[in-house]
Motif scaffolding. Sequence first.
Motif, PDB file in Angstrom:
ATOM      1  N   ALA A   1       0.733  -1.227   0.058  1.00 33.35           N
ATOM      2  CA  ALA A   1      -0.022  -0.116  -0.064  1.00 33.35           C
ATOM      3  C   ALA A   1       0.879   1.331   0.092  1.00 33.35           C
ATOM      4  O   ALA A   1       0.564   2.246  -0.747  1.00 33.35           O
ATOM      5  N   ALA A   2       1.879   1.192   0.664  1.00 36.55           N
ATOM      6  CA  ALA A   2       2.942   2.333   1.223  1.00 36.55           C
ATOM      7  C   ALA A   2       3.362   2.816  -0.443  1.00 36.55           C
ATOM      8  O   ALA A   2       3.596   3.722  -0.746  1.00 36.55           O
ATOM      9  N   ILE A   3       3.931   1.558  -1.146  1.00 34.63           N
ATOM     10  CA  ILE A   3       4.640   1.874  -2.390  1.00 34.63           C
ATOM     11  C   ILE A   3       3.966   2.239  -3.402  1.00 34.63           C
ATOM     12  O   ILE A   3       4.314   2.898  -4.072  1.00 34.63           O
ATOM     13  N   THR A   4       2.515   1.648  -3.249  1.00 32.53           N
ATOM     14  CA  THR A   4       1.582   2.049  -4.307  1.00 32.53           C
ATOM     15  C   THR A   4       0.724   3.130  -4.275  1.00 32.53           C
ATOM     16  O   THR A   4      -0.071   3.403  -5.132  1.00 32.53           O
ATOM     17  N   TYR A   5       0.852   3.687  -3.104  1.00 27.72           N
ATOM     18  CA  TYR A   5      -0.405   4.914  -2.749  1.00 27.72           C
ATOM     19  C   TYR A   5       0.050   6.031  -3.698  1.00 27.72           C
ATOM     20  O   TYR A   5      -1.222   6.765  -3.946  1.00 27.72           O
ATOM     21  N   PHE A   6       1.145   6.145  -4.143  1.00 29.98           N
ATOM     22  CA  PHE A   6       1.220   7.392  -5.325  1.00 29.98           C
ATOM     23  C   PHE A   6       1.255   6.806  -6.595  1.00 29.98           C
ATOM     24  O   PHE A   6       2.517   6.627  -6.909  1.00 29.98           O
ATOM     25  N   THR A   7       0.238   6.588  -7.518  1.00 31.32           N
ATOM     26  CA  THR A   7       0.401   5.915  -8.574  1.00 31.32           C
ATOM     27  C   THR A   7       0.364   6.704  -9.581  1.00 31.32           C
ATOM     28  O   THR A   7      -0.007   7.719  -9.514  1.00 31.32           O
ATOM     29  N   THR A   8       0.614   6.372 -10.767  1.00 29.91           N
ATOM     30  CA  THR A   8       0.630   7.036 -12.127  1.00 29.91           C
ATOM     31  C   THR A   8      -0.705   6.720 -12.695  1.00 29.91           C
ATOM     32  O   THR A   8      -0.755   7.399 -13.889  1.00 29.91           O
TER      33      THR A   8
ATOM     34  N   SER B   1      -8.766  -0.687  -1.180  1.00 28.83           N
ATOM     35  CA  SER B   1      -8.266   0.251  -0.415  1.00 28.83           C
ATOM     36  C   SER B   1      -6.720  -0.008  -0.094  1.00 28.83           C
ATOM     37  O   SER B   1      -6.034   0.870   0.263  1.00 28.83           O
ATOM     38  N   SER B   2      -6.295  -1.329  -0.320  1.00 28.10           N
ATOM     39  CA  SER B   2      -5.008  -1.829   0.107  1.00 28.10           C
ATOM     40  C   SER B   2      -4.324  -1.341  -1.046  1.00 28.10           C
ATOM     41  O   SER B   2      -2.815  -1.099  -0.517  1.00 28.10           O
ATOM     42  N   SER B   3      -4.643  -0.822  -2.086  1.00 26.35           N
ATOM     43  CA  SER B   3      -4.001   0.003  -3.263  1.00 26.35           C
ATOM     44  C   SER B   3      -3.587   1.279  -2.719  1.00 26.35           C
ATOM     45  O   SER B   3      -2.689   1.675  -3.536  1.00 26.35           O
ATOM     46  N   GLY B   4      -4.175   2.031  -2.125  1.00 31.93           N
ATOM     47  CA  GLY B   4      -4.026   3.226  -1.472  1.00 31.93           C
ATOM     48  C   GLY B   4      -4.517   4.069  -2.560  1.00 31.93           C
ATOM     49  O   GLY B   4      -5.442   3.643  -3.482  1.00 31.93           O
ATOM     50  N   PRO B   5      -4.724   5.496  -2.375  1.00 34.79           N
ATOM     51  CA  PRO B   5      -5.197   6.460  -3.273  1.00 34.79           C
ATOM     52  C   PRO B   5      -4.410   6.215  -4.498  1.00 34.79           C
ATOM     53  O   PRO B   5      -3.188   6.162  -4.641  1.00 34.79           O
ATOM     54  N   PHE B   6      -5.096   6.405  -5.755  1.00 34.24           N
ATOM     55  CA  PHE B   6      -4.789   6.429  -7.100  1.00 34.24           C
ATOM     56  C   PHE B   6      -5.396   7.129  -7.965  1.00 34.24           C
ATOM     57  O   PHE B   6      -6.667   7.550  -7.912  1.00 34.24           O
TER      58      PHE B   6
ATOM     59  N   VAL C   1      -9.432  10.629  -9.337  1.00 28.18           N
ATOM     60  CA  VAL C   1      -8.642  10.318  -8.459  1.00 28.18           C
ATOM     61  C   VAL C   1      -9.655   9.422  -7.541  1.00 28.18           C
ATOM     62  O   VAL C   1     -10.800   9.660  -7.077  1.00 28.18           O
ATOM     63  N   TYR C   2      -9.011   8.339  -7.009  1.00 27.68           N
ATOM     64  CA  TYR C   2      -9.632   7.512  -6.097  1.00 27.68           C
ATOM     65  C   TYR C   2      -9.262   7.309  -4.690  1.00 27.68           C
ATOM     66  O   TYR C   2      -7.992   7.200  -4.655  1.00 27.68           O
TER      67      TYR C   2
ATOM     68  N   ALA D   1      -3.230  16.547   2.701  1.00 27.96           N
ATOM     69  CA  ALA D   1      -3.398  17.418   1.555  1.00 27.96           C
ATOM     70  C   ALA D   1      -2.453  17.018   0.395  1.00 27.96           C
ATOM     71  O   ALA D   1      -2.699  17.053  -0.948  1.00 27.96           O
ATOM     72  N   TYR D   2      -1.185  16.770   0.890  1.00 26.76           N
ATOM     73  CA  TYR D   2      -0.078  16.125  -0.004  1.00 26.76           C
ATOM     74  C   TYR D   2      -0.550  15.068  -0.776  1.00 26.76           C
ATOM     75  O   TYR D   2      -0.222  14.980  -2.057  1.00 26.76           O
ATOM     76  N   VAL D   3      -0.987  14.140  -0.267  1.00 22.78           N
ATOM     77  CA  VAL D   3      -1.594  12.832  -0.876  1.00 22.78           C
ATOM     78  C   VAL D   3      -2.530  13.162  -1.958  1.00 22.78           C
ATOM     79  O   VAL D   3      -2.436  12.780  -2.930  1.00 22.78           O
ATOM     80  N   ILE D   4      -3.440  14.100  -1.750  1.00 25.03           N
ATOM     81  CA  ILE D   4      -4.316  14.470  -2.640  1.00 25.03           C
ATOM     82  C   ILE D   4      -3.867  15.233  -3.711  1.00 25.03           C
ATOM     83  O   ILE D   4      -4.073  14.825  -4.869  1.00 25.03           O
ATOM     84  N   ALA D   5      -2.936  16.122  -3.389  1.00 25.00           N
ATOM     85  CA  ALA D   5      -2.382  16.979  -4.511  1.00 25.00           C
ATOM     86  C   ALA D   5      -1.265  16.287  -5.275  1.00 25.00           C
ATOM     87  O   ALA D   5      -1.291  16.761  -6.468  1.00 25.00           O
ATOM     88  N   HIS D   6      -0.841  15.415  -4.680  1.00 26.54           N
ATOM     89  CA  HIS D   6       0.105  14.329  -5.553  1.00 26.54           C
ATOM     90  C   HIS D   6      -0.639  13.572  -6.742  1.00 26.54           C
ATOM     91  O   HIS D   6      -0.240  13.571  -7.720  1.00 26.54           O
ATOM     92  N   GLU D   7      -1.884  12.845  -6.352  1.00 32.41           N
ATOM     93  CA  GLU D   7      -2.801  12.299  -7.113  1.00 32.41           C
ATOM     94  C   GLU D   7      -3.285  13.138  -8.189  1.00 32.41           C
ATOM     95  O   GLU D   7      -3.419  13.078  -9.567  1.00 32.41           O
TER      96      GLU D   7
END
Length: 288
Positions: free
Chosen positions: A35-42, A123-128, A136-137, A159-165
Amino acid sequence: MRLDGRRESSNVDDRRKMGKTGKAGLGIGGVLLVAAITYFTTGDLGSAISAGFKVAQSSSTTTTESYTPTAEEEELASFTKKILAGTEDVWTDQFKKMGKTYHKPKLVMFHGAVNSGCGSATSSSGPFYCSADQTVYIDLEFFTTMKKQFGTAGDFAYAYVIAHEVGHHVQSELGILNQAHQQMSRVSEKESNQISVRLELQADFLAGVWAYQDNKMFNSLEQGDIEEGLAIASKIGDDYLQKQAQGYTIPESFNHGTSEQRARWLKKGATRGDLNEGDTFSPAYNQL
């Protein structure tokens, strides 16, 4: 962050209260690393989300349930809508300055599992971000997990998580994401991973640019906010995660960048605010 009186985005599809068919088994703790590795996905589930999704499925059973959000989660939902609105305002303005039109992304809030234009995910995939449907999910419980598992919390970290996606959506709007994905399909796995790192570091930079410009528009940042973002960035680098999981790193497998790189590119965007300084594709890979 100072968000009182800020508008909430209307480009939100709240699916949390819908009955769902989901997967239960390993749980969020059991797939924390993935989840940590994938939560900032492309936005490419084949290379970015599938690892976490497959691990989540590996010992799962199918369940059907409805969900009632807690009061805390409802506050996070309002927060998320305000941050999304802020990205809309900032990127609409930035694109206008470039003589372009910014097409706002949708954001889906879900609980447990979701169907996207890129396929099914948990949800294990994290935000993407899914480029296929420009959406954005996010499962808002991720923020609670982030606080518990990473020891990092704070509204700017969220906010960083959302803004990154959303940064990946900006890349899509500029044609960067599609071009990068095409290149990734033609090269070796090692080279593909390096392109992925460039995408992720640029999305970190774009999240920083958003923070700078949002503060300029709305005086939204408070003392310590940027430090919150840098703290979570330092916990999601490939090197940190691999060391936590196995005690050593495999640099050729990195696909998001080191902790130092992620924090540095976020800080660069947040302190400079200049979109023109976010080129992560021209420098030599070892100079990122």
